[in-house]
Design a protein around this motif. Structure first.
Motif, PDB file in Angstrom:
ATOM      1  N   UNK A  18     -13.703  24.549  -7.178  1.00  0.00           N
ATOM      2  CA  UNK A  18     -13.364  23.572  -6.136  1.00  0.00           C
ATOM      3  C   UNK A  18     -12.622  24.271  -4.996  1.00  0.00           C
ATOM      4  N   UNK A  19     -12.955  23.883  -3.783  1.00  0.00           N
ATOM      5  CA  UNK A  19     -12.301  24.466  -2.615  1.00  0.00           C
ATOM      6  C   UNK A  19     -12.976  25.722  -2.100  1.00  0.00           C
ATOM      7  N   UNK A  53     -22.711  20.492  -3.501  1.00  0.00           N
ATOM      8  CA  UNK A  53     -22.113  20.479  -2.164  1.00  0.00           C
ATOM      9  C   UNK A  53     -21.358  21.773  -1.856  1.00  0.00           C
ATOM     10  N   UNK A  54     -21.108  22.594  -2.860  1.00  0.00           N
ATOM     11  CA  UNK A  54     -20.412  23.861  -2.654  1.00  0.00           C
ATOM     12  C   UNK A  54     -21.338  24.980  -2.200  1.00  0.00           C
ATOM     13  N   UNK A  55     -22.603  24.674  -2.002  1.00  0.00           N
ATOM     14  CA  UNK A  55     -23.569  25.663  -1.515  1.00  0.00           C
ATOM     15  C   UNK A  55     -23.968  25.265  -0.102  1.00  0.00           C
ATOM     16  N   UNK A  74     -16.862  18.045   0.306  1.00  0.00           N
ATOM     17  CA  UNK A  74     -16.073  19.237   0.588  1.00  0.00           C
ATOM     18  C   UNK A  74     -14.667  18.870   1.062  1.00  0.00           C
ATOM     19  N   UNK A  75     -14.569  17.874   1.926  1.00  0.00           N
ATOM     20  CA  UNK A  75     -13.255  17.438   2.413  1.00  0.00           C
ATOM     21  C   UNK A  75     -12.388  16.948   1.264  1.00  0.00           C
ATOM     22  N   UNK A  76     -12.979  16.279   0.289  1.00  0.00           N
ATOM     23  CA  UNK A  76     -12.230  15.794  -0.871  1.00  0.00           C
ATOM     24  C   UNK A  76     -11.649  16.948  -1.677  1.00  0.00           C
ATOM     25  N   UNK A  79     -11.673  21.315   1.735  1.00  0.00           N
ATOM     26  CA  UNK A  79     -12.436  22.264   2.553  1.00  0.00           C
ATOM     27  C   UNK A  79     -12.699  21.632   3.913  1.00  0.00           C
ATOM     28  N   UNK A  80     -12.060  22.159   4.927  1.00  0.00           N
ATOM     29  CA  UNK A  80     -12.278  21.681   6.288  1.00  0.00           C
ATOM     30  C   UNK A  80     -13.586  22.268   6.814  1.00  0.00           C
TER      31      UNK A  80
END
Length: 98
Positions: A18-19, A53-55, A74-76, A79-80
């Motif tokens: 995450x992140x 969503x991390x890709x 990503x925002x959750x 990750x901006x």
């Protein structure tokens, strides 16, 4: 489709913390996939149970057809993505950033 390769791709995506993010190309290089597009195809067809969503694309942008959902997820995770792009210099998964 080569099931061993599919499982390697799935396993690699599951490891992205995450992140952090990885690009489709990062995942392809890590797993021996023939192209980044192949990674995208695997995620589209068999990635609903993964943190897909991390890709992101090579420029840090999101998949156009999933952009809003991907940016929300990503925002959750903190990750901006100013302008719709993740800063790969600061958010790229350490496993592939070497």
């Amino acid at each position: 489709m080569n099931e061993d390769l599919v499982e390697r791709i799935r396993a690699s995506v599951a490891l992205i913390p995450p992140g952090s993010v990885a690009t489709y190309g990062d995942v392809a290089a890590l797993t021996g996939a023939p192209t980044p597009r192949f990674v995208g195809r695997v995620l589209a067809e068999d990635g609903a149970d993964l943190e897909w969503h991390r890709v992101v694309k090579a420029d840090g942008s999101c998949a156009p057809h999933l952009r809003e959902e991907q940016l929300r997820r990503l925002a959750a995770e903190g990750v901006a993505a100013p302008g719709g792009r993740v800063d790969l210099r600061t958010r790229r998964w350490a496993e592939v950033a070497r």
